[in-house]
Design an enzyme around this catalytic site. Structure first.
Site, PDB file in Angstrom:
ATOM      1  N   LEU A 176     -11.536  13.101  -1.842  1.00 22.54           N
ATOM      2  CA  LEU A 176     -10.603  13.927  -2.468  1.00 22.54           C
ATOM      3  C   LEU A 176     -10.083  13.447  -3.952  1.00 22.54           C
ATOM      4  O   LEU A 176     -10.142  14.397  -4.882  1.00 22.54           O
ATOM      5  CB  LEU A 176      -9.193  13.840  -1.537  1.00 22.54           C
ATOM      6  CG  LEU A 176      -9.049  14.329  -0.302  1.00 22.54           C
ATOM      7  CD1 LEU A 176      -7.746  13.973   0.521  1.00 22.54           C
ATOM      8  CD2 LEU A 176      -8.917  15.978  -0.333  1.00 22.54           C
TER       9      LEU A 176
ATOM     10  N   ASP B 149     -10.518   3.782  -9.825  1.00 28.60           N
ATOM     11  CA  ASP B 149     -11.033   3.391  -8.228  1.00 28.60           C
ATOM     12  C   ASP B 149     -11.399   1.993  -8.025  1.00 28.60           C
ATOM     13  O   ASP B 149     -12.248   1.323  -8.890  1.00 28.60           O
ATOM     14  CB  ASP B 149     -12.197   4.164  -7.807  1.00 28.60           C
ATOM     15  CG  ASP B 149     -12.402   4.226  -6.436  1.00 28.60           C
ATOM     16  OD1 ASP B 149     -11.965   5.363  -5.505  1.00 28.60           O
ATOM     17  OD2 ASP B 149     -12.906   3.399  -5.578  1.00 28.60           O
TER      18      ASP B 149
ATOM     19  N   ASN C 142      -3.668   9.026  -5.198  1.00 24.91           N
ATOM     20  CA  ASN C 142      -4.411   9.305  -4.133  1.00 24.91           C
ATOM     21  C   ASN C 142      -5.135   8.129  -3.550  1.00 24.91           C
ATOM     22  O   ASN C 142      -5.754   8.279  -2.217  1.00 24.91           O
ATOM     23  CB  ASN C 142      -5.658  10.300  -4.908  1.00 24.91           C
ATOM     24  CG  ASN C 142      -6.632  10.679  -3.466  1.00 24.91           C
ATOM     25  OD1 ASN C 142      -6.541  11.396  -2.853  1.00 24.91           O
ATOM     26  ND2 ASN C 142      -7.800   9.873  -3.878  1.00 24.91           N
TER      27      ASN C 142
ATOM     28  N   SER D 166       0.605  12.373   4.245  1.00 20.02           N
ATOM     29  CA  SER D 166      -0.383  12.778   5.478  1.00 20.02           C
ATOM     30  C   SER D 166       0.288  13.186   6.644  1.00 20.02           C
ATOM     31  O   SER D 166       1.430  12.971   6.950  1.00 20.02           O
ATOM     32  CB  SER D 166      -1.007  11.220   5.731  1.00 20.02           C
ATOM     33  OG  SER D 166      -1.909  11.482   6.910  1.00 20.02           O
TER      34      SER D 166
ATOM     35  N   TYR E  27      -0.064   3.013   8.245  1.00 21.12           N
ATOM     36  CA  TYR E  27      -0.475   4.178   7.292  1.00 21.12           C
ATOM     37  C   TYR E  27       0.686   5.284   7.351  1.00 21.12           C
ATOM     38  O   TYR E  27       1.048   5.571   6.361  1.00 21.12           O
ATOM     39  CB  TYR E  27      -1.957   4.747   7.841  1.00 21.12           C
ATOM     40  CG  TYR E  27      -2.556   5.700   7.047  1.00 21.12           C
ATOM     41  CD1 TYR E  27      -3.021   5.734   5.813  1.00 21.12           C
ATOM     42  CD2 TYR E  27      -2.254   7.289   7.606  1.00 21.12           C
ATOM     43  CE1 TYR E  27      -3.629   6.891   5.285  1.00 21.12           C
ATOM     44  CE2 TYR E  27      -2.725   8.441   7.046  1.00 21.12           C
ATOM     45  CZ  TYR E  27      -3.372   7.987   5.816  1.00 21.12           C
ATOM     46  OH  TYR E  27      -3.992   9.045   5.322  1.00 21.12           O
TER      47      TYR E  27
ATOM     48  N   ALA F 208       3.859   4.820   8.312  1.00 19.78           N
ATOM     49  CA  ALA F 208       5.324   4.380   7.554  1.00 19.78           C
ATOM     50  C   ALA F 208       4.837   4.458   5.928  1.00 19.78           C
ATOM     51  O   ALA F 208       5.731   4.705   5.408  1.00 19.78           O
ATOM     52  CB  ALA F 208       5.412   2.942   8.066  1.00 19.78           C
TER      53      ALA F 208
ATOM     54  N   LYS G  38       2.866   6.502   4.274  1.00 21.45           N
ATOM     55  CA  LYS G  38       2.883   7.826   3.760  1.00 21.45           C
ATOM     56  C   LYS G  38       4.350   8.716   3.986  1.00 21.45           C
ATOM     57  O   LYS G  38       4.545   9.430   2.958  1.00 21.45           O
ATOM     58  CB  LYS G  38       1.921   8.485   4.756  1.00 21.45           C
ATOM     59  CG  LYS G  38       0.284   8.092   4.491  1.00 21.45           C
ATOM     60  CD  LYS G  38      -0.007   8.474   3.001  1.00 21.45           C
ATOM     61  CE  LYS G  38      -1.619   8.304   2.780  1.00 21.45           C
ATOM     62  NZ  LYS G  38      -1.734   8.439   1.237  1.00 21.45           N
TER      63      LYS G  38
ATOM     64  N   ALA H 126      -8.673  16.855   5.322  1.00 20.08           N
ATOM     65  CA  ALA H 126      -9.931  17.049   4.932  1.00 20.08           C
ATOM     66  C   ALA H 126     -11.091  16.159   5.412  1.00 20.08           C
ATOM     67  O   ALA H 126     -10.938  15.276   5.948  1.00 20.08           O
ATOM     68  CB  ALA H 126      -9.875  16.435   3.138  1.00 20.08           C
TER      69      ALA H 126
ATOM     70  N   ARG I 247     -14.256  10.193   4.009  1.00 20.30           N
ATOM     71  CA  ARG I 247     -14.597   8.877   4.974  1.00 20.30           C
ATOM     72  C   ARG I 247     -13.742   8.490   5.909  1.00 20.30           C
ATOM     73  O   ARG I 247     -14.001   7.735   6.788  1.00 20.30           O
ATOM     74  CB  ARG I 247     -14.680   7.302   3.876  1.00 20.30           C
ATOM     75  CG  ARG I 247     -16.015   7.711   2.786  1.00 20.30           C
ATOM     76  CD  ARG I 247     -16.226   6.286   1.986  1.00 20.30           C
ATOM     77  NE  ARG I 247     -15.131   6.038   1.617  1.00 20.30           N
ATOM     78  CZ  ARG I 247     -14.734   4.966   0.812  1.00 20.30           C
ATOM     79  NH1 ARG I 247     -15.867   3.900   0.795  1.00 20.30           N
ATOM     80  NH2 ARG I 247     -13.665   4.445   0.116  1.00 20.30           N
TER      81      ARG I 247
END
Length: 322
Positions: free
Chosen positions: A20, A39, A101, A153, A166, A168, A170, A198, A201
């Protein structure tokens, strides 16, 4: 409606080395933005960091005639994030857009999860987004313009098995986005959230090839470009996937006011159908609006007069220094 462009604007996209983030970075650059491709590199769990992924995206942008800079800051490290932002300001003089992101996964059921893995996921998703937003905030205030996007998410909004850490992290972004959309209003800083589904990975081992073909990151990026544009809304949660877009809304039911003689758990349970009745549910503008609503309901139920004017309080808070 005129074309969405970002000419003369500078955007930071975290986690932009693949998936993304890469798609968002390319989309911004294609419409004129100078893009900082942040990144840390590495695997889905955050290990094996490296700068190759970010540099590869920069090369793609430059090959298409755009301008970009690679950066390998760990978003969970405040010092590294501030150094990144300082470098961007030194190079370009401004920051107009921040797309939060970056993320990792360390999935396990809550009973089997080490708290260290819970903390690490929260640090990357939530604290990382806060670090980046906090670092760019004064620059956006000074220039009187900014667009900040958080990536939530469905796991955070609705829950998902094995993703308590994850989910919590988000979900917590919602509170941060809500506050920044209010605090940033007078500086033309708008904050929104994206809830993407999406093919990345993170999902490639969960979905069939036919489904993945429909859910490429490029089908989500148009929503991102809208939410960081000059005409963007604020305080919006945009669900996006496979070229489909919907608004996720937090609403509050009308509710019920219990009398003094009814202040018992039994009375709350007895009124549960009325409490949960969706008819008349509406969004709540800010936290104090809920307080005002409940006090008015309670006063009305008791026949009490209640003059109420919260404008001076809200105006005073809105005028606090950034």
């Amino acid at each position: 409606m005129s074309d969405v462009r970002y000419d003369g604007q500078v955007a930071i996209v975290s986690g932009a080395g693949a998936g993304l983030g890469r798609s968002h970075a390319l989309g911004l650059a294609a419409r004129g933005a100078t893009v900082v491709v942040n990144d840390l590199g590495g695997s889905l769990d955050g290990s094996d960091a490296g700068s190759e992924a970010a540099q590869a995206v920069v090369s793609e942008i430059e090959a298409l005639g755009g301008t970009a800079m690679a950066n390998g800051a760990d978003v969970s490290d405040e010092v590294q994030v501030r150094a990144m932002v300082d470098g961007v300001i030194d190079a370009y003089g401004r920051i107009d857009i921040l797309v939060n992101n970056a993320g990792i996964l360390r999935d396990k059921t809550f009973s089997k999860m080490a708290m260290a893995d819970f903390q690490t996921v929260v640090d990357v998703h939530l604290i990382g987004s806060a670090n980046c937003s906090h670092a760019v905030w004064p620059h956006m205030v000074n220039q009187g313009y900014g667009r900040i996007l958080f990536t939530t998410s469905a796991s955070g909004l609705y829950g998902n098995f094995g993703q308590s850490n994850y989910g919590a992290a988000k979900s917590a972004m919602l509170g941060l986005m809500n506050a920044l959309s209010i605090e940033g209003a007078k500086f033309n800083i708008r904050a929104n959230m994206l809830a993407p589904s999406a093919a990345t990975r993170m999902t490639e081992n969960l979905l069939s090839a036919d489904v993945l073909a429909l859910m490429q990151p490029e089908t989500i990026t148009p929503g991102v470009l809208a939410l960081v544009s000059a005409d963007a809304p604020t305080k919006m949660i945009l669900g996006a996937g496979a070229g489909c877009f919907a608004e996720v809304q937090v609403r509050e039911t009308t509710g019920v006011a219990l009398g003094d003689e009814q202040m018992t758990p039994e009375a709350v349970l007895a009124a549960m159908d009325q409490i949960r009745d969706p008819d008349g549910a509406a969004p709540v503008e800010h936290a104090f609006a809920q307080t005002r609503k409940f006090v008015r309901m309670a006063a009305a139920a008791r026949g009490l007069p209640l003059p109420w004017n919260d404008e001076p309080l809200l105006k005073g808070r809105a005028n606090e220094q950034p």
